[in-house]
Motif scaffolding. Sequence first.
Motif, PDB file in Angstrom:
ATOM      1  N   PRO D 116      43.786  69.349  48.599  1.00 24.64           N
ATOM      2  CA  PRO D 116      43.771  70.789  47.859  1.00 24.64           C
ATOM      3  C   PRO D 116      44.123  70.490  46.598  1.00 24.64           C
ATOM      4  O   PRO D 116      44.912  69.726  45.977  1.00 24.64           O
ATOM      5  N   LEU D 117      43.462  71.418  45.830  1.00 27.58           N
ATOM      6  CA  LEU D 117      43.414  71.450  44.441  1.00 27.58           C
ATOM      7  C   LEU D 117      44.045  72.988  44.186  1.00 27.58           C
ATOM      8  O   LEU D 117      43.406  73.905  44.342  1.00 27.58           O
ATOM      9  N   ILE D 118      45.223  72.929  44.005  1.00 26.76           N
ATOM     10  CA  ILE D 118      45.980  74.139  43.986  1.00 26.76           C
ATOM     11  C   ILE D 118      46.609  74.735  42.666  1.00 26.76           C
ATOM     12  O   ILE D 118      47.549  73.883  42.256  1.00 26.76           O
ATOM     13  N   VAL D 119      46.330  75.837  42.396  1.00 26.45           N
ATOM     14  CA  VAL D 119      47.151  76.527  41.162  1.00 26.45           C
ATOM     15  C   VAL D 119      47.973  77.476  42.010  1.00 26.45           C
ATOM     16  O   VAL D 119      47.566  78.414  42.649  1.00 26.45           O
ATOM     17  N   PRO D 120      49.416  77.450  41.714  1.00 29.87           N
ATOM     18  CA  PRO D 120      50.343  78.094  42.569  1.00 29.87           C
ATOM     19  C   PRO D 120      50.223  79.645  42.579  1.00 29.87           C
ATOM     20  O   PRO D 120      50.605  80.011  43.738  1.00 29.87           O
ATOM     21  N   THR D 146      46.981  68.218  44.557  1.00 29.57           N
ATOM     22  CA  THR D 146      46.741  68.132  43.025  1.00 29.57           C
ATOM     23  C   THR D 146      47.020  69.548  42.538  1.00 29.57           C
ATOM     24  O   THR D 146      46.515  70.530  43.142  1.00 29.57           O
ATOM     25  N   ASN D 147      47.494  69.446  41.248  1.00 25.07           N
ATOM     26  CA  ASN D 147      47.267  70.660  40.539  1.00 25.07           C
ATOM     27  C   ASN D 147      45.930  70.650  39.685  1.00 25.07           C
ATOM     28  O   ASN D 147      45.564  69.434  39.582  1.00 25.07           O
ATOM     29  N   SER D 148      45.783  71.587  39.033  1.00 25.65           N
ATOM     30  CA  SER D 148      44.429  71.611  38.360  1.00 25.65           C
ATOM     31  C   SER D 148      44.769  71.156  36.742  1.00 25.65           C
ATOM     32  O   SER D 148      45.808  71.035  36.385  1.00 25.65           O
ATOM     33  N   ASN D 149      43.633  70.912  36.336  1.00 25.58           N
ATOM     34  CA  ASN D 149      43.233  70.807  34.648  1.00 25.58           C
ATOM     35  C   ASN D 149      44.056  72.002  33.898  1.00 25.58           C
ATOM     36  O   ASN D 149      43.893  73.126  34.409  1.00 25.58           O
ATOM     37  N   CYS D 150      44.646  71.710  32.829  1.00 25.23           N
ATOM     38  CA  CYS D 150      45.324  72.574  32.366  1.00 25.23           C
ATOM     39  C   CYS D 150      44.425  73.919  31.794  1.00 25.23           C
ATOM     40  O   CYS D 150      45.003  74.945  31.864  1.00 25.23           O
ATOM     41  N   SER D 151      43.425  73.685  31.482  1.00 29.66           N
ATOM     42  CA  SER D 151      42.467  74.753  30.783  1.00 29.66           C
ATOM     43  C   SER D 151      41.948  75.622  32.113  1.00 29.66           C
ATOM     44  O   SER D 151      41.819  76.845  32.109  1.00 29.66           O
ATOM     45  N   THR D 152      41.532  74.873  33.001  1.00 32.30           N
ATOM     46  CA  THR D 152      41.209  75.549  34.339  1.00 32.30           C
ATOM     47  C   THR D 152      42.254  76.656  34.891  1.00 32.30           C
ATOM     48  O   THR D 152      41.976  77.661  35.233  1.00 32.30           O
ATOM     49  N   THR D 153      43.378  75.970  34.805  1.00 32.86           N
ATOM     50  CA  THR D 153      44.664  76.723  35.514  1.00 32.86           C
ATOM     51  C   THR D 153      44.708  78.083  34.755  1.00 32.86           C
ATOM     52  O   THR D 153      44.748  78.993  35.628  1.00 32.86           O
ATOM     53  N   GLY D 154      44.474  78.282  33.441  1.00 30.77           N
ATOM     54  CA  GLY D 154      44.544  79.564  32.786  1.00 30.77           C
ATOM     55  C   GLY D 154      43.323  80.443  33.350  1.00 30.77           C
ATOM     56  O   GLY D 154      43.485  81.705  33.723  1.00 30.77           O
ATOM     57  N   LEU D 155      42.428  80.035  33.605  1.00 26.52           N
ATOM     58  CA  LEU D 155      41.122  80.558  33.877  1.00 26.52           C
ATOM     59  C   LEU D 155      40.980  81.202  35.070  1.00 26.52           C
ATOM     60  O   LEU D 155      40.929  82.528  35.158  1.00 26.52           O
ATOM     61  N   VAL D 156      41.501  80.593  36.185  1.00 26.62           N
ATOM     62  CA  VAL D 156      41.558  80.797  37.650  1.00 26.62           C
ATOM     63  C   VAL D 156      42.637  81.875  37.665  1.00 26.62           C
ATOM     64  O   VAL D 156      42.334  82.865  38.661  1.00 26.62           O
ATOM     65  N   VAL D 157      43.739  81.788  37.102  1.00 26.14           N
ATOM     66  CA  VAL D 157      44.499  82.723  37.082  1.00 26.14           C
ATOM     67  C   VAL D 157      44.142  84.311  36.826  1.00 26.14           C
ATOM     68  O   VAL D 157      44.381  85.175  37.506  1.00 26.14           O
ATOM     69  N   ALA D 158      43.275  84.265  35.907  1.00 26.32           N
ATOM     70  CA  ALA D 158      42.580  85.495  35.295  1.00 26.32           C
ATOM     71  C   ALA D 158      41.647  85.870  36.228  1.00 26.32           C
ATOM     72  O   ALA D 158      41.380  87.081  36.655  1.00 26.32           O
ATOM     73  N   LEU D 159      40.808  84.916  36.757  1.00 28.68           N
ATOM     74  CA  LEU D 159      39.448  85.426  37.490  1.00 28.68           C
ATOM     75  C   LEU D 159      39.891  85.920  39.034  1.00 28.68           C
ATOM     76  O   LEU D 159      39.415  86.432  39.532  1.00 28.68           O
ATOM     77  N   LYS D 160      40.871  85.250  39.668  1.00 31.07           N
ATOM     78  CA  LYS D 160      41.111  85.389  41.060  1.00 31.07           C
ATOM     79  C   LYS D 160      41.358  86.782  41.209  1.00 31.07           C
ATOM     80  O   LYS D 160      40.800  87.308  42.214  1.00 31.07           O
ATOM     81  N   PRO D 161      42.142  87.545  40.582  1.00 30.03           N
ATOM     82  CA  PRO D 161      42.475  88.873  41.098  1.00 30.03           C
ATOM     83  C   PRO D 161      41.046  89.850  40.804  1.00 30.03           C
ATOM     84  O   PRO D 161      40.731  90.682  41.553  1.00 30.03           O
ATOM     85  N   LEU D 162      40.230  89.442  40.017  1.00 34.02           N
ATOM     86  CA  LEU D 162      38.900  90.108  39.524  1.00 34.02           C
ATOM     87  C   LEU D 162      38.064  89.801  40.746  1.00 34.02           C
ATOM     88  O   LEU D 162      37.290  90.770  41.234  1.00 34.02           O
ATOM     89  N   GLN D 163      37.891  88.541  41.196  1.00 34.59           N
ATOM     90  CA  GLN D 163      37.086  88.286  42.322  1.00 34.59           C
ATOM     91  C   GLN D 163      37.616  88.772  43.760  1.00 34.59           C
ATOM     92  O   GLN D 163      36.793  89.396  44.231  1.00 34.59           O
TER      93      GLN D 163
END
Lengths: 359, 359, 359, 359
Positions: D116-120, D146-163
Amino acid sequence: MKVKTGILGATGTVGQRFIELLSKHPQFIIHSVGASSRSAGKKYSEATKWKITGDIPEQVKNMIVKECKAKLFGDCDVIFSGLDSDVAGEIEMEFLKADLVVFSNAKNYRKDPMVPLIVPTVNPSHFNLIPHQRSIHTLKKGFLVTNSNCSTTGLVVALKPLQEAFGPLETIIVQTMQAISGAGYPGVSSLDIFDNVIPFISGEEEKMEYETLKILGDLNSDQTECKLLDSTNISATCNRVPVIDGHTECVSIKFKNQPSPTPQEIVNVLDSYVSEAQQIGCHSAPNKCIIVRHDDDRPQPRLDRNNGNGYSVTIGRVRKCNVFDIKFTLLVHNTILGAAGSGILNAEIALAKGLLKTQ
Amino acid sequence: MKVKTGILGATGTVGQRFIELLSKHPQFIIHSVGASSRSAGKKYSEATKWKITGDIPEQVKNMIVKECKAKLFGDCDVIFSGLDSDVAGEIEMEFLKADLVVFSNAKNYRKDPMVPLIVPTVNPSHFNLIPHQRSIHTLKKGFLVTNSNCSTTGLVVALKPLQEAFGPLETIIVQTMQAISGAGYPGVSSLDIFDNVIPFISGEEEKMEYETLKILGDLNSDQTECKLLDSTNISATCNRVPVIDGHTECVSIKFKNQPSPTPQEIVNVLDSYVSEAQQIGCHSAPNKCIIVRHDDDRPQPRLDRNNGNGYSVTIGRVRKCNVFDIKFTLLVHNTILGAAGSGILNAEIALAKGLLKTQ
Amino acid sequence: MKVKTGILGATGTVGQRFIELLSKHPQFIIHSVGASSRSAGKKYSEATKWKITGDIPEQVKNMIVKECKAKLFGDCDVIFSGLDSDVAGEIEMEFLKADLVVFSNAKNYRKDPMVPLIVPTVNPSHFNLIPHQRSIHTLKKGFLVTNSNCSTTGLVVALKPLQEAFGPLETIIVQTMQAISGAGYPGVSSLDIFDNVIPFISGEEEKMEYETLKILGDLNSDQTECKLLDSTNISATCNRVPVIDGHTECVSIKFKNQPSPTPQEIVNVLDSYVSEAQQIGCHSAPNKCIIVRHDDDRPQPRLDRNNGNGYSVTIGRVRKCNVFDIKFTLLVHNTILGAAGSGILNAEIALAKGLLKTQ
Amino acid sequence: MKVKTGILGATGTVGQRFIELLSKHPQFIIHSVGASSRSAGKKYSEATKWKITGDIPEQVKNMIVKECKAKLFGDCDVIFSGLDSDVAGEIEMEFLKADLVVFSNAKNYRKDPMVPLIVPTVNPSHFNLIPHQRSIHTLKKGFLVTNSNCSTTGLVVALKPLQEAFGPLETIIVQTMQAISGAGYPGVSSLDIFDNVIPFISGEEEKMEYETLKILGDLNSDQTECKLLDSTNISATCNRVPVIDGHTECVSIKFKNQPSPTPQEIVNVLDSYVSEAQQIGCHSAPNKCIIVRHDDDRPQPRLDRNNGNGYSVTIGRVRKCNVFDIKFTLLVHNTILGAAGSGILNAEIALAKGLLKTQ
């Protein structure tokens, strides 16, 4: 039983720091905020361009900014002034004459022999001037205390325990590397300080040279005025460097009494210094007034400025000087202990000493 | 008739500056470049991560980097060494013994009494040690000259004319704010110096305290060694600040002869100083060795470091000191006059003095 | 036969750059300098806080600053305006109506369809609007030309050769990282930009989105106005970063004609682009309008901004885009090609085209 | 009942952040610290050049650093790995095979479909892969997340609720301005990044383009692997800027479903997003996963990176895009939520879900 505080110059750099520190304070509450007539009447959040990490504290966001008139702050137990010196003189005097308690960060009254210039972890004994000050102004509860210039603050915290332990200082040479936050906002243009050093800060060297002698001096026997140290020579050179917070100072000193102490004796005295503010249990007093670092490359502003929540001075590189006796490098957080924090800790001391009457 | 030069440590920070300065030089041509065995055999452009604004000079891009062996540089008239001190000692001695002319930026031989330590606009008279040096090493044309540490360079340019005009200095206290380029590449980590001051540079204070006394000292009457000034006390404190190029230094001095000169007399002497390098018409010698600024807030590294193409020292804030006689602030370009430029200008002086034989 | 120039807003950031560039110019001489009434009547050196490395050029130091009135500049062949937009509109129109030739860096007339918006290495053909402009204003020799916003300038230099070679652009997405010098002086407070990014520059995105379409558009067949590109979508995001000079821009583009060119074809076209300004031999035209870097980590502001003396645009990282066709990163010197330099090079083109009459 | 944790790579930048965060954690205690054989056997304080503001936590100062061998960490309930990718692959696999629970910040196993590649605050549902992972490796209690690359982390937090709210994303263009702390220590040389932007971070764009599609993807129906989003195009451009902590990202997106939401609808969804980590009461989960700022000039790294103690993502400038549907700017603390903090919050989620067995 909370102490109601009012903050003058609340939208400025020092005022913002007062608000940030007081918003988390267990004894003081923010009751009123004052600023220029341009801001008065607006919500604090609308009048202010907040520049401290984090957001404006909730309890202040919607406060209506008042004009800095004493009658609008009559229900405050303590006034903290972060006013600019061009207006502080008149306003603070109006507040004092209205029998209010004023802790000022401005330079205007620092040279008045009747006004205590107090660094809280150094010379709280100068509060003894207050009875005389009240009698002169025929006040019941009000008084005016100033804290010191930010660079001076760091210096005297280092010198006080040395003076106590080893006797008078004959000579002090100090060169500073000061943070941009010391110049307020907008303050220093980025075009002036990026990739640069500015070897001059207007009036700063004179302040260091004067205030050090007043803070380290004694009151006269009547406790009616503060006497400047008269046998100490001090020369200050002040520079602005590209650092956000934290003033670094390189100090060389010579003691009157010879043989002078060794670096290890100096370290021992600095490391074991306990101020009255700690002894009487003031909330904001740091665990250690002075933190001595033994690594060659410390103190550093970014790593050490928040030591003791910004109330400690960090000292390193204590060593022999080829010219004088001892040299060392110190660091002080210029907007906490060097400004708003001194005001707050001074007020805590006044409260503990029974000088502050809450309504 | 061009002088063929070889550059040792050509891929490093100082080596790059040698290449940049020599690529535009009317008398010197870059004939050979040397670096570690890791780089040897590669094109210069492939062996180097070029860090100076602008591109690698065309004439050097495709040069094949050599190992730093004297036999590979035998056809060079002059060797400029930008080697790190951990390898400079051995390599430079091998080159010297091979009868080559070496101008070194490394610290290794600076304390050798037989090796001139020359700041070109200060003490070219120390070239008089060379006959003795040659006789000891039984050389025909080779010799070894070092230039000084970058911070020392700025300091002695300021002190030399004062010493000449007003007699010996009794005491010098200097505090530096040094640029990151002084630490080479990769050198200072950005995490260490962003929003920060590092109050320590390993070995730097000792260098300033020693080298100043050697450069300002005289040769003995036999011209066989350099005597250190023995009646001057000097104390240096060195700091790293977030500046790319240009070391700023705050200096306080006391003269032996009293009454001491006034600030205006100091300014006049600094402003009118002319070095031998200028008098004999060296190409890189600046129009003025010292530029005195009268604005309160100068010198500043970003605005003043390129004065005289980096060969001038800029001085400002000349004023009385409460403790000593005079204090002022100076600025030196640490990688031009403070490093590669000193080597080049020293070589120009040697050429003018007839010490350099071109093939 | 020198061209006499007058500089409006001469004490500001753009005005200083005009002075620095013109002081070394072989064809243009600085004849008059104008600024606000606060500065008028003073010596230039006293009215100005000079912020460019090096000193104020000698020929300007003692010039008396004039008010920005057309009658005081009547003997100038060319006027360069570095005025702020809050005063530029009125003053520049007064100068134009007085039949003067004005090259403006201000935004006020950029949207006027009759005023050419010219990036000198991109669209000098827009000078063809001048006869119509003169006829409307009944001028004999005067005209008004504006150069473009600094960020737009870099972008259109990159896009012009691609448009010429591969046809219309369907989509452009650009994100900028802009230097602090773009905001003038005092401009950006150091407290705002140290250790920080400001993700907004007022009005900048709109300028980039509008000006790009005008500069890359054609004149109508009557040569009476400029038509905006109408089939190109452009979206700009502008950020301020802690860099002194040099705007970096990340660009993704999609062509209308498919299949789109390969990265190598793009590189070839960019690398071989020659502008009219070069062909007609303008003094300030760079050897190469576009310098393509093949290293992964270029362009970089500190290393590449002075390419072509600040008149070249440096482009790197040309590669396929997962979403559009191609992406790349470009760098433009924002105060040279992006401001004062464009004005000067535009004037050189006008001179070469016979549009400028010297007295 | 405390959870015993071991930290691998404890002396590095990410390891230091693990220690700083865990030293104040109510559930986790630091039981063992591991680093390279060069550090093993030393006290932590002697093996480490501590780079976080404040001092090394007392409980760790005197811990003896161990080698990163699974048998030396057998009594740890959780392992946090801040190892560099050149050693993480082998060491983490050894720990996993020893039936230990590993939360890794390294990139080595992020592409393994079984890991799993997890952003909490984004995709804790991917913990459902663990039963399968255990069965493949025949483990009783161990697993690797694993957690994600630092830049990816910020991006997916924004995109998840939009998706979740508006359906699939068709296109994403993102351009980053990343902090120097992301490169570790010594990491970026100050000579490379002062007054500069580096338009390239090796491997970073590929990580963002891949990891985003994995994190926002679903597990297959067997819960044996993670499926990448296959209908989303993403293009990333990554830059390094002179900022200490906090990655800023400019994002433009297009939704598959049209008509697309308005900026206000986007703001509402972002502002009201609540993650599972908050719902199940994890200690480190921020009050708000996403803080939406309405001022034009926010988010800013220096002011917003510590929002939610570094666990919140701050978003501003939500507006229409001329090319796609919506654009906005986001900020993530790259060493807290973007690295060590994700590991810790992931462990808290695992604990709450019963996946972690304490001894």
